[in-house]
Design a protein around this motif. Structure first.
Motif, short mmCIF file in Angstrom:
data_model
loop_
_atom_site.label_atom_id
_atom_site.label_comp_id
_atom_site.label_asym_id
_atom_site.label_seq_id
_atom_site.Cartn_x
_atom_site.Cartn_y
_atom_site.Cartn_z
N ARG A 56 0.83 -1.22 0.00
CA ARG A 56 0.00 0.00 0.00
C ARG A 56 0.85 1.25 0.00
O ARG A 56 0.55 2.22 -0.73
N TYR A 57 1.92 1.28 0.80
CA TYR A 57 2.70 2.50 0.95
C TYR A 57 3.92 2.58 0.04
O TYR A 57 4.19 3.64 -0.55
N LEU A 58 4.69 1.52 -0.09
CA LEU A 58 5.89 1.60 -0.92
C LEU A 58 5.55 1.64 -2.41
O LEU A 58 6.01 2.51 -3.14
N ILE A 59 4.72 0.69 -2.85
CA ILE A 59 4.30 0.69 -4.25
C ILE A 59 3.21 1.75 -4.46
O ILE A 59 3.22 2.47 -5.46
N GLY A 60 2.30 1.83 -3.52
CA GLY A 60 1.18 2.77 -3.66
C GLY A 60 1.61 4.21 -3.76
O GLY A 60 1.03 4.99 -4.53
N ASN A 61 2.62 4.62 -2.98
CA ASN A 61 3.07 6.01 -3.04
C ASN A 61 3.67 6.36 -4.41
O ASN A 61 3.46 7.45 -4.93
N ILE A 62 4.42 5.41 -4.97
CA ILE A 62 4.98 5.62 -6.31
C ILE A 62 3.86 5.70 -7.35
O ILE A 62 3.87 6.56 -8.24
N LEU A 63 2.89 4.81 -7.21
CA LEU A 63 1.76 4.81 -8.14
C LEU A 63 0.98 6.12 -8.05
O LEU A 63 0.56 6.68 -9.07
N TYR A 64 0.81 6.62 -6.84
CA TYR A 64 0.09 7.88 -6.63
C TYR A 64 0.80 9.02 -7.35
O TYR A 64 0.15 9.83 -8.04
N ILE A 65 2.11 9.09 -7.21
CA ILE A 65 2.88 10.14 -7.88
C ILE A 65 2.71 10.04 -9.40
O ILE A 65 2.55 11.07 -10.08
N CYS A 66 2.71 8.82 -9.91
CA CYS A 66 2.53 8.62 -11.35
C CYS A 66 1.16 9.11 -11.81
O CYS A 66 1.04 9.81 -12.83
N TYR A 67 0.11 8.77 -11.06
CA TYR A 67 -1.24 9.21 -11.41
C TYR A 67 -1.34 10.73 -11.39
O TYR A 67 -1.95 11.35 -12.27
N ILE A 68 -0.77 11.36 -10.36
CA ILE A 68 -0.84 12.82 -10.24
C ILE A 68 -0.07 13.49 -11.38
O ILE A 68 -0.53 14.48 -11.96
#
Length: 246
Positions: free
Chosen positions: A227-239
């Motif tokens: 949720r946090y390690l992969i999810g944070n990178i994914l969030y940055i990509c979406y933004i």
């Protein structure tokens, strides 16, 4: 779902403007934003509530970077919403010399019993009603009918739903649109455990520096790393994609 198009509450002061009565309040953070990119029903639930709370510094910062129509000034945690609504209702009931009703829907009987005992001390003017639904990925028609019946029989002034995202938001939205629920509703997930004391929030200094995610990762690395390690990178990509295609 695009962050730039969402109506998000901009400050804790604006919580005071949420009317008493029938409203549906949800929260959004980086994880729920990520999930909503692939889960259309969840995206619809977040967009169709009456109020959306920025439960994450990453949401606040992204809104400013994207020049979104909503420009939240601060993070408003689910806990902040919970504390505000409980204090407001308790104070109103004390002033009017009446007893209000608050219903907690979700979690286990053990957690709900702890909530009930603590709330009796913290909010003496409120009657606490609880309901622990079956632990299932999806409720049957019979389950839903029983839950709705329990809510309507209790007729609470305030209903808290804690069944984890995205399940709680989708369930609330579905029954909100179907006119099954007729009260003040907030979907607050982990707040049930925080208030019961069965889970601890991050230390205040970590909250102040937007590091609650790191605290949860350190406490439960096997459950939270994706949720946090992969999810944070994914969030940055979406933004970044929102910025690129704005």
């Amino acid at each position: 779902m695009r962050l730039t198009e969402l109506d998000i509450i901009e400050s804790k002061k604006e919580l005071e403007e949420i009317p008493i009565g029938k409203v549906l309040i949800n929260t959004i953070n980086a994880h729920s934003y990520n999930v909503a990119q692939k889960d259309e029903l969840f995206a619809e639930a977040l967009q169709n509530g009456d109020y959306l709370i920025p439960d994450g510094a990453s949401i606040v910062k992204a809104c400013h970077w994207l020049n979104a129509k909503s420009q939240p000034k601060e993070r408003i945690a689910g806990w902040d919403l919970f504390a505000f609504e409980m204090q407001r209702l308790d104070g109103r009931c004390k002033k009017d010399d009446v007893r209000g009703k608050v219903m907690f829907l979700g979690s286990s009987d053990m957690v709900l019993e702890k909530i009930k005992k603590k709330a009796a001390i913290d909010y003496p003017n409120l009657e606490i009603i609880t309901y622990s639904p079956p632990y299932k990925t999806a409720f049957s028609d019979e389950d839903n009918a029983a839950i709705i019946k329990a809510i309507n029989e209790a007729d609470p002034d305030l209903l808290w739903i804690g069944m984890t995202a995205p399940k709680q938001e989708k369930w609330a939205c579905q029954h909100w649109k179907n006119l099954d629920i007729h009260c003040h509703v907030g979907t607050i997930g982990a707040v049930f455990d925080f208030y019961a004391g069965t889970a601890k929030r991050a230390p205040q200094w970590m909250q102040a520096h937007s590091l609650e995610w790191l605290y949860r990762l350190a406490k439960e690395p096997r459950r939270m790393w994706r949720r946090y390690l992969i999810g944070n990178i994914l969030y940055i990509c979406y933004i970044c994609m929102e910025k690129l295609y704005a």
